[in-house]
Design a protein around this motif. Structure first.
Motif, PDB file in Angstrom:
ATOM      1  N   ARG A 115       0.800  -1.228   0.000  1.00  0.00           N
ATOM      2  CA  ARG A 115       0.000   0.000   0.000  1.00  0.00           C
ATOM      3  C   ARG A 115       0.832   1.276   0.000  1.00  0.00           C
ATOM      4  O   ARG A 115       0.452   2.265  -0.624  1.00  0.00           O
ATOM      5  CB  ARG A 115      -0.927   0.015   1.219  1.00  0.00           C
ATOM      6  CG  ARG A 115      -1.748   1.298   1.328  1.00  0.00           C
ATOM      7  CD  ARG A 115      -2.816   1.223   2.387  1.00  0.00           C
ATOM      8  NE  ARG A 115      -3.547   2.487   2.492  1.00  0.00           N
ATOM      9  CZ  ARG A 115      -4.603   2.685   3.288  1.00  0.00           C
ATOM     10  NH1 ARG A 115      -5.052   1.696   4.027  1.00  0.00           N
ATOM     11  NH2 ARG A 115      -5.195   3.861   3.329  1.00  0.00           N
ATOM     12  N   TYR A 116       1.972   1.242   0.695  1.00  0.00           N
ATOM     13  CA  TYR A 116       2.711   2.484   0.912  1.00  0.00           C
ATOM     14  C   TYR A 116       4.046   2.515   0.165  1.00  0.00           C
ATOM     15  O   TYR A 116       4.644   1.478  -0.122  1.00  0.00           O
ATOM     16  CB  TYR A 116       2.988   2.686   2.403  1.00  0.00           C
ATOM     17  CG  TYR A 116       1.746   2.852   3.240  1.00  0.00           C
ATOM     18  CD1 TYR A 116       1.034   4.044   3.228  1.00  0.00           C
ATOM     19  CD2 TYR A 116       1.290   1.809   4.053  1.00  0.00           C
ATOM     20  CE1 TYR A 116      -0.104   4.202   4.000  1.00  0.00           C
ATOM     21  CE2 TYR A 116       0.149   1.951   4.831  1.00  0.00           C
ATOM     22  CZ  TYR A 116      -0.547   3.149   4.793  1.00  0.00           C
ATOM     23  OH  TYR A 116      -1.679   3.296   5.554  1.00  0.00           O
ATOM     24  N   ILE A 117       4.492   3.743  -0.080  1.00  0.00           N
ATOM     25  CA  ILE A 117       5.849   3.994  -0.554  1.00  0.00           C
ATOM     26  C   ILE A 117       6.531   4.859   0.495  1.00  0.00           C
ATOM     27  O   ILE A 117       5.972   5.865   0.936  1.00  0.00           O
ATOM     28  CB  ILE A 117       5.840   4.713  -1.910  1.00  0.00           C
ATOM     29  CG1 ILE A 117       5.314   3.783  -2.993  1.00  0.00           C
ATOM     30  CG2 ILE A 117       7.236   5.196  -2.273  1.00  0.00           C
ATOM     31  CD1 ILE A 117       5.080   4.472  -4.306  1.00  0.00           C
ATOM     32  N   ALA A 118       7.726   4.462   0.897  1.00  0.00           N
ATOM     33  CA  ALA A 118       8.500   5.235   1.869  1.00  0.00           C
ATOM     34  C   ALA A 118       9.760   5.743   1.182  1.00  0.00           C
ATOM     35  O   ALA A 118      10.451   4.984   0.495  1.00  0.00           O
ATOM     36  CB  ALA A 118       8.865   4.381   3.075  1.00  0.00           C
ATOM     37  N   THR A 119      10.048   7.020   1.360  1.00  0.00           N
ATOM     38  CA  THR A 119      11.273   7.595   0.822  1.00  0.00           C
ATOM     39  C   THR A 119      12.061   8.237   1.951  1.00  0.00           C
ATOM     40  O   THR A 119      11.504   8.916   2.813  1.00  0.00           O
ATOM     41  CB  THR A 119      10.979   8.653  -0.262  1.00  0.00           C
ATOM     42  OG1 THR A 119      10.103   9.656   0.271  1.00  0.00           O
ATOM     43  CG2 THR A 119      10.336   8.020  -1.477  1.00  0.00           C
ATOM     44  N   GLY A 120      13.365   8.008   1.942  1.00  0.00           N
ATOM     45  CA  GLY A 120      14.253   8.621   2.914  1.00  0.00           C
ATOM     46  C   GLY A 120      15.149   9.633   2.227  1.00  0.00           C
ATOM     47  O   GLY A 120      15.433   9.517   1.030  1.00  0.00           O
ATOM     48  N   SER A 121      15.614  10.622   2.992  1.00  0.00           N
ATOM     49  CA  SER A 121      16.340  11.724   2.372  1.00  0.00           C
ATOM     50  C   SER A 121      17.460  12.233   3.270  1.00  0.00           C
ATOM     51  O   SER A 121      17.559  11.880   4.454  1.00  0.00           O
ATOM     52  CB  SER A 121      15.357  12.868   2.070  1.00  0.00           C
ATOM     53  OG  SER A 121      16.021  14.044   1.680  1.00  0.00           O
TER      54      SER A 121
END
Length: 362
Positions: A51-57
């Motif tokens: 369901r989700y997309i996670a992005t780190g920065s």
């Protein structure tokens, strides 16, 4: 009805791109589906669940995008410094590692941090969750490889390595794991925790992907993709994928063949048809130009599969990793089957809890 597949890519330009695949016999097309511009610095990691997309920065945040509702879901604020690695376990949990040396376990139900572990003295450069969901591996800039029991959030064993590793990854069957240091890949046997063989790439390695339990795709600081058989330590297939260095590689299965997806600094995402039986030269199925400098890549496929949740026990303080080296599991033995993970402690000193570290509000 063709399966739903989206290509998700992060970039130096602070944007995460989503492209919906459309397949045909003649050519595959990747149509822009969304752009997620929630970060204020370059995107350093991306992970997907059903369901989700996670992005780190580098802006110290993890941004969540809801693929079901097609909206930004919010930010996770716990790390100090760059988010270096992210990985979902099924629909229930997300693990994150960062420049601050923390390994965090998140519940996707309420997006709360269940456990914050002081995993490494330096940066956590990579993490990988065992297929059982009960163990995780991390590597960091303190030149250690650490195994974590996710049931209680404690260190199972620690192994010193000679150099800083950049990638660690379990095989699909969980019977071995690989560690990338610069231009070579060390293959470890789980039973002995020792290196059984080493693969050497001509250039520094930036990304790897298991295409099968013994087949590994490797990309790095050149234009080529190399597909290795880690049993024989031989290259099964090698092809030029981009005009500049390849930053990331991922894959998914379509019908009776494997689709290898590559992303490059040249802005292109490309899809390659690869037969894992014959290893004939791959066929370019399609490509899309993001016009951005891509940094990371992931495949999103909604699925009804429900993995067994990680049953991590919560504690109010950050746990400190035991710095004692345990070569070849001398202090603790880890036995893994398809159904269970058993940690058998031998005589070892008790660990001291770190109660002086104030936990940052999530």
């Amino acid at each position: 009805m063709e399966p739903i597949v989206e290509l998700i890519a992060g970039s130096y330009e602070q944007i995460a791109f989503g492209y919906r695949l459309s397949t045909s016999e003649k050519e595959w097309t990747a149509t822009p589906d969304f752009t997620h511009h929630a970060h204020t610095a370059s995107v350093s990691a991306v992970a997907t669940s059903n369901r989700y997309i996670a992005t780190g920065s580098r802006d110290e945040t993890i941004q969540i995008y809801d693929m079901k509702k097609r909206v930004e879901h919010g930010a996770l604020l716990h790390h100090d410094g760059t988010i270096s690695c992210l990985e979902f376990y099924g629909p229930s949990h997300l693990l994150s590692g960062g420049q601050d040396g923390l390994l965090c376990v998140w519940s996707t139900k309420k997006w709360e941090c269940l456990k914050s572990i002081r995993a490494h003295k330096g940066q956590v450069t990579s993490l990988s969750i065992h297929p059982s969901g009960k163990l995780a591996l991390t590597v960091g800039t303190d030149k250690t490889l650490r195994t974590w029991n996710l049931i209680d959030g404690r260190s199972a064993f620690i192994k010193n390595i000679k150099q800083n590793a950049t990638i660690v990854k379990w095989s699909p069957e969980g019977d071995r794991y690989v560690v990338v240091v610069s231009d070579h890949v060390d293959i470890y046997n789980l039973a002995t925790a020792t290196v059984t063989s080493t693969l050497t790439n001509p250039k520094r390695i930036s990304s790897i992907k298991f295409l099968a339990n013994s087949i590994l795709a490797v990309v790095g600081d050149d234009e080529k993709v190399r597909v290795w058989d880690i049993n024989t330590q031989k290259v099964c297939c090698e092809f030029e994928a981009h005009d500049t260095r390849v930053k990331s590689v991922d894959s998914f299965t379509m019908d009776d063949f494997c689709v290898v997806v590559t992303a490059s600094n040249d802005g292109f995402i490309k899809m390659w048809k690869l037969d894992l039986e014959t290893f004939e030269p791959p066929v370019l199925l399609g490509q899309v130009n993001s016009t951005a400098r891509l940094t990371c890549l992931a495949i999103w496929q909604p699925s009804s599969l429900q993995e067994t949740p990680i049953e991590v026990k919560t504690e109010p303080t950050t746990s400190e990793a035991d710095t004692q080296d345990v070569p070849e599991l001398a202090k603790k033995r880890v036995r893994i089957s398809a159904e269970e993970v058993v940690i058998e402690e031998q005589s070892s000193p008790k660990k001291k809890k770190d109660g002086g570290k104030k936990k940052r509000k999530t």
